[in-house]
Design a protein around this motif. Structure first.
Motif, PDB file in Angstrom:
ATOM      1  N   UNK A 116       2.599  13.625   7.460  1.00  0.00           N
ATOM      2  CA  UNK A 116       3.324  12.832   8.459  1.00  0.00           C
ATOM      3  C   UNK A 116       4.756  13.316   8.615  1.00  0.00           C
ATOM      4  N   UNK A 117       5.304  13.073   9.789  1.00  0.00           N
ATOM      5  CA  UNK A 117       6.691  13.425  10.077  1.00  0.00           C
ATOM      6  C   UNK A 117       7.588  12.249   9.725  1.00  0.00           C
ATOM      7  N   UNK A 118       8.719  12.489   9.086  1.00  0.00           N
ATOM      8  CA  UNK A 118       9.633  11.376   8.837  1.00  0.00           C
ATOM      9  C   UNK A 118      10.195  10.864  10.162  1.00  0.00           C
ATOM     10  N   UNK A 119      10.480   9.592  10.230  1.00  0.00           N
ATOM     11  CA  UNK A 119      10.992   9.011  11.463  1.00  0.00           C
ATOM     12  C   UNK A 119      12.410   9.481  11.767  1.00  0.00           C
ATOM     13  N   UNK A 120      13.147   9.917  10.737  1.00  0.00           N
ATOM     14  CA  UNK A 120      14.508  10.386  10.976  1.00  0.00           C
ATOM     15  C   UNK A 120      14.487  11.867  11.341  1.00  0.00           C
ATOM     16  N   UNK A 121      15.519  12.322  12.015  1.00  0.00           N
ATOM     17  CA  UNK A 121      15.571  13.721  12.414  1.00  0.00           C
ATOM     18  C   UNK A 121      16.682  14.476  11.697  1.00  0.00           C
ATOM     19  N   UNK A 122      17.417  13.807  10.833  1.00  0.00           N
ATOM     20  CA  UNK A 122      18.505  14.435  10.092  1.00  0.00           C
ATOM     21  C   UNK A 122      18.289  14.154   8.609  1.00  0.00           C
ATOM     22  N   UNK A 123      18.368  15.189   7.792  1.00  0.00           N
ATOM     23  CA  UNK A 123      18.187  15.025   6.360  1.00  0.00           C
ATOM     24  C   UNK A 123      19.098  16.016   5.652  1.00  0.00           C
ATOM     25  N   UNK A 124      19.902  15.525   4.735  1.00  0.00           N
ATOM     26  CA  UNK A 124      20.801  16.383   3.964  1.00  0.00           C
ATOM     27  C   UNK A 124      20.152  16.667   2.622  1.00  0.00           C
ATOM     28  N   UNK A 125      20.074  17.940   2.256  1.00  0.00           N
ATOM     29  CA  UNK A 125      19.604  18.345   0.940  1.00  0.00           C
ATOM     30  C   UNK A 125      20.821  18.888   0.211  1.00  0.00           C
ATOM     31  N   UNK A 126      21.283  18.153  -0.785  1.00  0.00           N
ATOM     32  CA  UNK A 126      22.496  18.509  -1.506  1.00  0.00           C
ATOM     33  C   UNK A 126      22.239  19.651  -2.488  1.00  0.00           C
ATOM     34  N   UNK A 127      23.287  20.452  -2.698  1.00  0.00           N
ATOM     35  CA  UNK A 127      23.229  21.505  -3.702  1.00  0.00           C
ATOM     36  C   UNK A 127      23.098  20.851  -5.066  1.00  0.00           C
ATOM     37  N   UNK A 128      22.524  21.587  -5.990  1.00  0.00           N
ATOM     38  CA  UNK A 128      22.402  21.073  -7.349  1.00  0.00           C
ATOM     39  C   UNK A 128      23.759  21.124  -8.021  1.00  0.00           C
ATOM     40  N   UNK A 167      14.630  26.795  -4.927  1.00  0.00           N
ATOM     41  CA  UNK A 167      14.975  25.448  -4.480  1.00  0.00           C
ATOM     42  C   UNK A 167      14.597  25.320  -3.013  1.00  0.00           C
ATOM     43  N   UNK A 168      13.847  24.282  -2.690  1.00  0.00           N
ATOM     44  CA  UNK A 168      13.485  24.029  -1.301  1.00  0.00           C
ATOM     45  C   UNK A 168      14.698  23.472  -0.568  1.00  0.00           C
ATOM     46  N   UNK A 169      14.962  24.000   0.619  1.00  0.00           N
ATOM     47  CA  UNK A 169      16.099  23.558   1.415  1.00  0.00           C
ATOM     48  C   UNK A 169      15.690  22.583   2.513  1.00  0.00           C
ATOM     49  N   UNK A 170      14.394  22.355   2.664  1.00  0.00           N
ATOM     50  CA  UNK A 170      13.868  21.427   3.665  1.00  0.00           C
ATOM     51  C   UNK A 170      12.866  20.525   2.964  1.00  0.00           C
ATOM     52  N   UNK A 171      13.066  19.211   3.061  1.00  0.00           N
ATOM     53  CA  UNK A 171      12.142  18.261   2.454  1.00  0.00           C
ATOM     54  C   UNK A 171      11.033  17.927   3.427  1.00  0.00           C
ATOM     55  N   UNK A 172       9.857  17.676   2.896  1.00  0.00           N
ATOM     56  CA  UNK A 172       8.770  17.177   3.722  1.00  0.00           C
ATOM     57  C   UNK A 172       7.955  18.273   4.382  1.00  0.00           C
ATOM     58  N   UNK A 173       7.171  17.863   5.347  1.00  0.00           N
ATOM     59  CA  UNK A 173       6.193  18.711   6.021  1.00  0.00           C
ATOM     60  C   UNK A 173       6.690  18.926   7.448  1.00  0.00           C
ATOM     61  N   UNK A 174       7.360  20.050   7.691  1.00  0.00           N
ATOM     62  CA  UNK A 174       7.980  20.307   8.984  1.00  0.00           C
ATOM     63  C   UNK A 174       7.520  21.641   9.558  1.00  0.00           C
ATOM     64  N   UNK A 175       7.998  21.957  10.736  1.00  0.00           N
ATOM     65  CA  UNK A 175       7.634  23.208  11.382  1.00  0.00           C
ATOM     66  C   UNK A 175       8.376  24.393  10.786  1.00  0.00           C
TER      67      UNK A 175
END
Length: 192
Positions: free
Chosen positions: A73-85, A99-107
């Motif tokens: 499924x696609x998250x309902x939000x369109x903006x997501x910040x992935x912080x550096x470790x 390290x993944x820079x994009x969370x979830x299942x996207x294009x």
């Protein structure tokens, strides 16, 4: 307080992708699931949120599971910040990390490889990808030819290109951005 809050998922696109991948009509899914065509259409267009039991019926009709549909499924939000470790030390940089820079299942997928990576094996992906050297240096072999890249250099690979890579200095940071594997790459066809 974190930047990423749990957002509601839009399962409709995942249902539609799965139905189309199986070449099924809404009518066939309705018959298999016992749900109405209008309700299924509303689910696919995210105008209705199915209950857990309805989602399980849809999943059964699509020969998958509710868990798999929710994972796609696609998250309902369109903006997501992935912080550096946390802060890096000389010792942690030497340890190879991904390290993944994009969370979830996207294009799009993006990963950061840090440290002294030596992949040793050949990769071949269905879709295009871009490799960007943020720090350090890498050597990439693509289709039998070697490319040496340093900080700020990029290499673009079209889908299907066989390649392997290795970091040539210990403090290397390589970003790889790629079209997701679940997205079918479309080739331009000559017009007739």
């Amino acid at each position: 307080m974190g930047d990423h809050k749990e957002q509601p998922l839009r399962v409709g696109a995942a249902v539609r992708r799965r139905r189309r991948a199986l070449a099924l009509t809404l009518a066939v899914v309705a018959e298999r699931s016992g749900l109405s065509v209008p309700f299924l259409s509303q689910i696919e267009n995210d105008r209705a949120r199915p209950s857990r039991s309805s989602l399980e019926r849809v999943a059964d009709a699509l020969r998958t599971t509710a868990v798999e549909l929710l994972a796609a499924a696609d998250p309902a939000c369109s903006v997501d910040v992935v912080r550096a470790e946390g802060p890096e030390t000389a010792e942690t940089v030497l340890e190879p990390r991904v390290r993944s820079l994009v969370r979830g299942h996207h294009q799009m997928h993006a990963s950061e490889f840090t440290g002294d990576h030596d992949t040793g094996h050949e990769f071949q992906y269905r879709n295009d990808q871009l490799m960007y050297v943020a720090d350090g240096a890498v050597e990439i072999e693509a289709e039998g030819r070697a490319y040496r890249l340093g900080r700020g250099d990029t290499l673009y690979l079209t889908g299907g290109v066989r390649h392997r890579w290795r970091a040539t200095v210990p403090d290397t940071r390589l970003l790889v951005v790629a079209v997701a594997e679940h997205i079918e790459a479309v080739q331009d066809r000559p017009r007739q």
